[in-house]
Design a protein around this motif. Structure first.
Motif, PDB file in Angstrom:
ATOM      1  N   THR A 278       0.854  -1.186   0.000  1.00 17.38           N
ATOM      2  CA  THR A 278       0.000   0.000   0.000  1.00 17.38           C
ATOM      3  C   THR A 278       0.891   1.237   0.000  1.00 17.38           C
ATOM      4  O   THR A 278       1.692   1.433   0.919  1.00 17.38           O
ATOM      5  CB  THR A 278      -0.932   0.025   1.216  1.00 17.38           C
ATOM      6  OG1 THR A 278      -1.771  -1.138   1.191  1.00 17.38           O
ATOM      7  CG2 THR A 278      -1.812   1.271   1.192  1.00 17.38           C
ATOM      8  N   LEU A 279       0.743   2.048  -1.047  1.00 13.53           N
ATOM      9  CA  LEU A 279       1.573   3.248  -1.214  1.00 13.53           C
ATOM     10  C   LEU A 279       0.707   4.390  -1.713  1.00 13.53           C
ATOM     11  O   LEU A 279      -0.389   4.161  -2.256  1.00 13.53           O
ATOM     12  CB  LEU A 279       2.695   2.981  -2.235  1.00 13.53           C
ATOM     13  CG  LEU A 279       3.751   1.931  -1.885  1.00 13.53           C
ATOM     14  CD1 LEU A 279       4.601   1.630  -3.119  1.00 13.53           C
ATOM     15  CD2 LEU A 279       4.637   2.415  -0.744  1.00 13.53           C
ATOM     16  N   PRO A 280       1.174   5.647  -1.544  1.00 15.59           N
ATOM     17  CA  PRO A 280       0.457   6.755  -2.166  1.00 15.59           C
ATOM     18  C   PRO A 280       0.380   6.541  -3.681  1.00 15.59           C
ATOM     19  O   PRO A 280       1.312   5.983  -4.280  1.00 15.59           O
ATOM     20  CB  PRO A 280       1.316   7.979  -1.815  1.00 15.59           C
ATOM     21  CG  PRO A 280       2.064   7.563  -0.598  1.00 15.59           C
ATOM     22  CD  PRO A 280       2.322   6.099  -0.747  1.00 15.59           C
ATOM     23  N   LEU A 281      -0.688   6.995  -4.306  1.00 22.94           N
ATOM     24  CA  LEU A 281      -0.896   6.752  -5.734  1.00 22.94           C
ATOM     25  C   LEU A 281       0.295   7.192  -6.573  1.00 22.94           C
ATOM     26  O   LEU A 281       0.723   6.457  -7.469  1.00 22.94           O
ATOM     27  CB  LEU A 281      -2.154   7.482  -6.210  1.00 22.94           C
ATOM     28  CG  LEU A 281      -2.426   7.387  -7.711  1.00 22.94           C
ATOM     29  CD1 LEU A 281      -3.890   7.149  -8.000  1.00 22.94           C
ATOM     30  CD2 LEU A 281      -1.959   8.663  -8.433  1.00 22.94           C
ATOM     31  N   LEU A 282       0.844   8.377  -6.303  1.00 21.24           N
ATOM     32  CA  LEU A 282       1.935   8.871  -7.132  1.00 21.24           C
ATOM     33  C   LEU A 282       3.155   7.968  -7.020  1.00 21.24           C
ATOM     34  O   LEU A 282       3.797   7.649  -8.038  1.00 21.24           O
ATOM     35  CB  LEU A 282       2.302  10.310  -6.743  1.00 21.24           C
ATOM     36  CG  LEU A 282       3.400  10.955  -7.587  1.00 21.24           C
ATOM     37  CD1 LEU A 282       3.046  10.939  -9.061  1.00 21.24           C
ATOM     38  CD2 LEU A 282       3.664  12.389  -7.112  1.00 21.24           C
ATOM     39  N   THR A 283       3.500   7.532  -5.819  1.00 26.86           N
ATOM     40  CA  THR A 283       4.645   6.632  -5.628  1.00 26.86           C
ATOM     41  C   THR A 283       4.423   5.312  -6.362  1.00 26.86           C
ATOM     42  O   THR A 283       5.318   4.812  -7.055  1.00 26.86           O
ATOM     43  CB  THR A 283       4.869   6.363  -4.136  1.00 26.86           C
ATOM     44  OG1 THR A 283       5.045   7.591  -3.456  1.00 26.86           O
ATOM     45  CG2 THR A 283       6.096   5.481  -3.925  1.00 26.86           C
ATOM     46  N   MET A 284       3.220   4.745  -6.208  1.00 30.47           N
ATOM     47  CA  MET A 284       2.892   3.483  -6.871  1.00 30.47           C
ATOM     48  C   MET A 284       2.938   3.647  -8.390  1.00 30.47           C
ATOM     49  O   MET A 284       3.462   2.793  -9.111  1.00 30.47           O
ATOM     50  CB  MET A 284       1.510   3.014  -6.430  1.00 30.47           C
ATOM     51  CG  MET A 284       1.066   1.685  -7.039  1.00 30.47           C
ATOM     52  SD  MET A 284       1.880   0.270  -6.279  1.00 30.47           S
ATOM     53  CE  MET A 284       0.926   0.144  -4.738  1.00 30.47           C
ATOM     54  N   THR A 285       2.406   4.756  -8.880  1.00 28.08           N
ATOM     55  CA  THR A 285       2.368   5.007 -10.323  1.00 28.08           C
ATOM     56  C   THR A 285       3.774   5.101 -10.899  1.00 28.08           C
ATOM     57  O   THR A 285       4.078   4.507 -11.952  1.00 28.08           O
ATOM     58  CB  THR A 285       1.598   6.302 -10.624  1.00 28.08           C
ATOM     59  OG1 THR A 285       0.250   6.164 -10.167  1.00 28.08           O
ATOM     60  CG2 THR A 285       1.589   6.608 -12.106  1.00 28.08           C
ATOM     61  N   LEU A 286       4.649   5.845 -10.230  1.00 30.34           N
ATOM     62  CA  LEU A 286       6.016   6.011 -10.731  1.00 30.34           C
ATOM     63  C   LEU A 286       6.764   4.681 -10.744  1.00 30.34           C
ATOM     64  O   LEU A 286       7.536   4.402 -11.669  1.00 30.34           O
ATOM     65  CB  LEU A 286       6.757   7.039  -9.882  1.00 30.34           C
ATOM     66  CG  LEU A 286       6.267   8.490 -10.017  1.00 30.34           C
ATOM     67  CD1 LEU A 286       7.012   9.394  -9.046  1.00 30.34           C
ATOM     68  CD2 LEU A 286       6.436   8.990 -11.446  1.00 30.34           C
ATOM     69  N   ALA A 287       6.543   3.845  -9.728  1.00 29.87           N
ATOM     70  CA  ALA A 287       7.210   2.542  -9.689  1.00 29.87           C
ATOM     71  C   ALA A 287       6.762   1.672 -10.862  1.00 29.87           C
ATOM     72  O   ALA A 287       7.583   1.050 -11.551  1.00 29.87           O
ATOM     73  CB  ALA A 287       6.910   1.841  -8.361  1.00 29.87           C
ATOM     74  N   ILE A 288       5.453   1.630 -11.097  1.00 29.57           N
ATOM     75  CA  ILE A 288       4.923   0.835 -12.204  1.00 29.57           C
ATOM     76  C   ILE A 288       5.376   1.408 -13.545  1.00 29.57           C
ATOM     77  O   ILE A 288       5.746   0.666 -14.476  1.00 29.57           O
ATOM     78  CB  ILE A 288       3.386   0.773 -12.133  1.00 29.57           C
ATOM     79  CG1 ILE A 288       2.946   0.034 -10.871  1.00 29.57           C
ATOM     80  CG2 ILE A 288       2.806   0.095 -13.367  1.00 29.57           C
ATOM     81  CD1 ILE A 288       1.452   0.089 -10.618  1.00 29.57           C
ATOM     82  N   ASP A 289       5.369   2.731 -13.660  1.00 25.98           N
ATOM     83  CA  ASP A 289       5.765   3.376 -14.918  1.00 25.98           C
ATOM     84  C   ASP A 289       7.210   3.060 -15.274  1.00 25.98           C
ATOM     85  O   ASP A 289       7.538   2.819 -16.452  1.00 25.98           O
ATOM     86  CB  ASP A 289       5.573   4.893 -14.812  1.00 25.98           C
ATOM     87  CG  ASP A 289       4.104   5.283 -14.762  1.00 25.98           C
ATOM     88  OD1 ASP A 289       3.251   4.406 -14.991  1.00 25.98           O
ATOM     89  OD2 ASP A 289       3.817   6.459 -14.469  1.00 25.98           O
ATOM     90  N   ASN A 290       8.102   3.077 -14.278  1.00 24.76           N
ATOM     91  CA  ASN A 290       9.505   2.776 -14.554  1.00 24.76           C
ATOM     92  C   ASN A 290       9.694   1.331 -15.003  1.00 24.76           C
ATOM     93  O   ASN A 290      10.522   1.034 -15.876  1.00 24.76           O
ATOM     94  CB  ASN A 290      10.355   3.057 -13.312  1.00 24.76           C
ATOM     95  CG  ASN A 290      10.542   4.543 -13.073  1.00 24.76           C
ATOM     96  OD1 ASN A 290      10.536   5.334 -14.014  1.00 24.76           O
ATOM     97  ND2 ASN A 290      10.696   4.944 -11.824  1.00 24.76           N
ATOM     98  N   LEU A 291       8.932   0.418 -14.412  1.00 30.75           N
ATOM     99  CA  LEU A 291       8.987  -0.976 -14.853  1.00 30.75           C
ATOM    100  C   LEU A 291       8.501  -1.101 -16.297  1.00 30.75           C
ATOM    101  O   LEU A 291       9.112  -1.807 -17.111  1.00 30.75           O
ATOM    102  CB  LEU A 291       8.129  -1.850 -13.931  1.00 30.75           C
ATOM    103  CG  LEU A 291       8.663  -2.081 -12.515  1.00 30.75           C
ATOM    104  CD1 LEU A 291       7.632  -2.847 -11.685  1.00 30.75           C
ATOM    105  CD2 LEU A 291       9.984  -2.860 -12.553  1.00 30.75           C
ATOM    106  N   ALA A 292       7.416  -0.413 -16.620  1.00 26.01           N
ATOM    107  CA  ALA A 292       6.888  -0.453 -17.986  1.00 26.01           C
ATOM    108  C   ALA A 292       7.876   0.152 -18.969  1.00 26.01           C
ATOM    109  O   ALA A 292       8.080  -0.365 -20.082  1.00 26.01           O
ATOM    110  CB  ALA A 292       5.555   0.302 -18.049  1.00 26.01           C
ATOM    111  N   ASN A 293       8.529   1.233 -18.562  1.00 26.30           N
ATOM    112  CA  ASN A 293       9.498   1.916 -19.415  1.00 26.30           C
ATOM    113  C   ASN A 293      10.691   1.023 -19.724  1.00 26.30           C
ATOM    114  O   ASN A 293      11.234   1.046 -20.835  1.00 26.30           O
ATOM    115  CB  ASN A 293       9.953   3.204 -18.720  1.00 26.30           C
ATOM    116  CG  ASN A 293      10.767   4.092 -19.642  1.00 26.30           C
ATOM    117  OD1 ASN A 293      10.633   4.054 -20.853  1.00 26.30           O
ATOM    118  ND2 ASN A 293      11.630   4.901 -19.050  1.00 26.30           N
ATOM    119  N   GLY A 294      11.129   0.223 -18.750  1.00 20.52           N
ATOM    120  CA  GLY A 294      12.241  -0.688 -18.993  1.00 20.52           C
ATOM    121  C   GLY A 294      11.814  -1.919 -19.764  1.00 20.52           C
ATOM    122  O   GLY A 294      12.501  -2.360 -20.685  1.00 20.52           O
TER     123      GLY A 294
END
Length: 439
Positions: A278-294
Motif C-alpha cells: 500500500t503506497l500513495p498513488l503517485l509513488t505506486m504510479t512512478l514505480a509501475i511506470d519505470n517498470l513499464a518503461n524498462g
C-alpha cells in the motif's frame, strides 16, 4: 544455435575475429551482458540524481534550481556528444572508449563529494556527461553490430539496462545518504560504479557478427556502410530524426508531468494497494511506470525484429497517443490514472531500441555507433520542446498538453508507416544496387 561461452578473452585484447573464432557465436551474448552491466552502472548518473538534490540544497544553502542546472548540463553533454564518442568506438573499438568513460563517470561522482560551489558542480556534470555518453554510445553500438539478426532485441536489452541500474541501487543510495551523508554516498558509489565499468571494459571486443547470421526476413537492410556525413545528406535520416523528436517530445511532455498532473487531479496521495503493498498513488504510479518503461525496450525491439520497424512504430506510436488521450479523459479515476500512465510509458520507452536498430538497418553497421549516436541527439532536441508543456498547461488545463502530445505521437506513427517505410526501402534498394551510399 549459439554455443555457451567458455571463457573471456585475454586482458591484452583478443580481436573481435579471434574472440569469435575461439568462442563461437555464443560469445556475443556475453558481450551483450557486459554492455547491459555497463549501462546499469551509469544509470544513477541520471536516474539517481534526484536523491541527492535535497541533501545538497539543505547542506550548502544552494537553490534547488541552481542544483538542477547541473542535471540539465549532464543531460545535454551526455546526449549531444554521443556521436563523437560513437565515432571513436567505430575507429578504435569499444574497450578504450568504455574504459575512459568509466574513469570519467566515476571521477565525476567522486569530485561531486568534494564540491563546495555550484560552479564546481557544473564542471563535474560535464565530466559525468562525457563519461555516460561514452558508455551509452558504445554499448548500444556494440549491440547493433553483434546482433544483425536481433538488432531490436539487443538494443532493447541494452537500453533497458540504463534504467535497471537505478532500480537496483535506489534503496541502497537512499539509505546511505540517510546514514552517512550525500558526500560519502557520492564517493562510495562513484568509485564502485567506475570500477565495475572499467573491469567490464577490459573484456569488451570489437564486434564481428557471427558468420551465416542474417537479419529477419521482414527486415530490409542495407549492404552498404554510410559514414556520418553521408548519412546526414539523406532525406531519410532527417525524416527519421523528426519522428524521433516528435515521439520523444510528446512522451516527455506527458511523462515528465505525471507528478504535477496527479496533484492537480487531487489523487496524488490516495492510498493504493497492489500485491500486498500500500503506497500513495503517485509513488505506486512512478514505480509501475519505470517498470513499464524498462520492459518495453526489449519487448518492442523483439516485436520489431519480427514484424518490421515501421509496422511496430505505427502500433506503438499510435498506442502512445491513445494512452495519453485515455489519461486525459479518464485520469481523474485513481485506478484508470495508474493504468493509462503505465500504458503511456509502455508505448514511449521503445524509441531507445527501435531507432538505433533502424539506423543500423538503413545505414550499415561499420559506423553504427557513431550514426546511432547522431540519431540519439534527437533526445536532446526533444527536451528543448518540453517547456512548451508549461505554456499549454497554464491555469491547470492539462487537456491541451495531452491533446498536443497525443497528436504528434499519432502523426509520427502514420508518417513512419506511410512515408518513412517506402522512402527508406527505396534508399536501401538504390544503395545496394549501386554498391555505394546514395547520398
Amino acid at each position: 544455435m549459439d554455443k555457451t561461452v567458455g571463457a573471456m578473452p585475454p586482458l591484452g585484447g583478443a580481436t573481435g575475429a579471434e574472440a569469435h573464432s575461439a568462442h563461437g557465436t555464443g560469445y556475443r551474448w556475453a558481450q551483450l551482458v557486459l554492455g547491459i552491466i555497463c549501462m546499469a552502472m551509469i544509470a544513477n548518473l541520471q536516474y539517481g540524481w534526484t536523491l541527492f538534490v535535497s541533501p545538497m540544497v539543505q547542506q550548502n544553502n544552494w537553490s534547488r534550481a541552481g542544483v538542477q542546472v547541473a542535471f540539465s548540463i549532464f543531460v545535454l553533454v551526455e546526449t549531444w556528444l554521443v556521436p563523437v564518442e560513437g565515432w571513436l568506438v567505430d575507429r578504435f573499438g569499444p574497450r578504450p572508449v568504455v574504459a575512459g568513460g568509466a574513469i570519467l563517470a566515476g571521477l565525476a561522482w567522486v569530485m561531486n563529494s568534494y564540491a563546495t560551489s555550484l560552479g564546481e558542480l557544473y564542471t563535474y556534470a560535464v565530466i559525468a556527461g562525457l563519461g555516460a555518453g561514452a558508455v551509452y554510445g558504445t554499448c548500444v553500438g556494440n549491440a547493433l553490430k553483434w546482433f544483425p539478426d536481433k538488432r531490436g532485441l539487443a538494443a532493447g536489452f541494452t537500453a533497458a539496462g540504463f534504467g535497471a541500474g537505478a532500480a537496483l541501487t535506489v534503496i541502497p543510495i537512499a539509505n546511505m545518504i540517510q546514514s552517512s551523508g550525500y558526500q560519502h554516498t557520492f564517493l562510495f558509489f562513484g568509485i564502485a560504479q567506475g570500477v565495475v565499468i572499467f573491469v567490464c571494459a577490459l573484456f569488451l571486443t570489437k564486434p564481428v557478427p557471427p558468420q551465416g547470421v542474417v537479419a529477419q526476413p521482414r527486415i530490409v537492410t542495407t549492404k552498404v556502410d554510410y559514414a556520418g556525413n553521408q548519412m546526414v545528406r539523406t532525406p531519410t535520416f532527417w525524416l527519421t530524426y523528426l519522428l524521433f523528436v516528435m515521439v520523444a517530445a510528446g512522451g516527455l511532455m506527458a511523462t515528465a508531468q505525471i507528478g504535477p498532473i496527479a496533484k492537480d487531479y487531487g489523487i496524488a496521495k490516495n492510498p493504493m494497494s497492489l500485491f500486498g503493498w500500500t503506497l500513495p498513488l503517485l509513488t505506486m504510479t512512478l514505480a509501475i511506470d519505470n517498470l513499464a518503461n524498462g520492459f518495453t525496450r526489449p519487448l518492442c525491439g523483439f516485436i520489431s525484429d519480427r514484424i518490421g520497424r515501421e509496422n511496430t512504430m505505427l502500433l506503438v506510436f499510435c498506442g502512445e497517443g491513445l494512452a495519453m488521450l485515455g489519461l486525459m479523459q479518464f485520469g481523474h479515476d485513481p485506478v484508470l490514472f495508474m493504468t493509462f500512465a503505465a500504458l503511456t510509458f509502455l508505448f514511449w520507452g521503445e524509441i531507445f531500441s527501435i531507432f538505433p536498430a533502424l539506423v543500423a538497418d538503413t545505414f550499415g553497421v561499420k559506423n553504427a555507433a557513431g550514426n546511432a549516436g547522431m540519431m540519439y541527439t534527437a533526445k536532446g532536441t526533444a527536451s528543448l520542446i518540453v517547456p512548451l508543456s508549461a505554456v499549454l498547461s497554464r491555469g491547470g488545463n492539462w487537456n491541451r498538453v495531452f491533446m498536443f502530445a497525443a497528436a504528434i505521437s499519432i502523426i509520427a506513427g502514420l508518417l513512419a508507416k506511410f512515408v518513412l517505410q517506402p522512402m527508406r526501402h527505396k534508399l536501401i534498394e538504390r544503395s545496394n544496387s549501386a554498391g555505394r551510399p546514395n547520398a
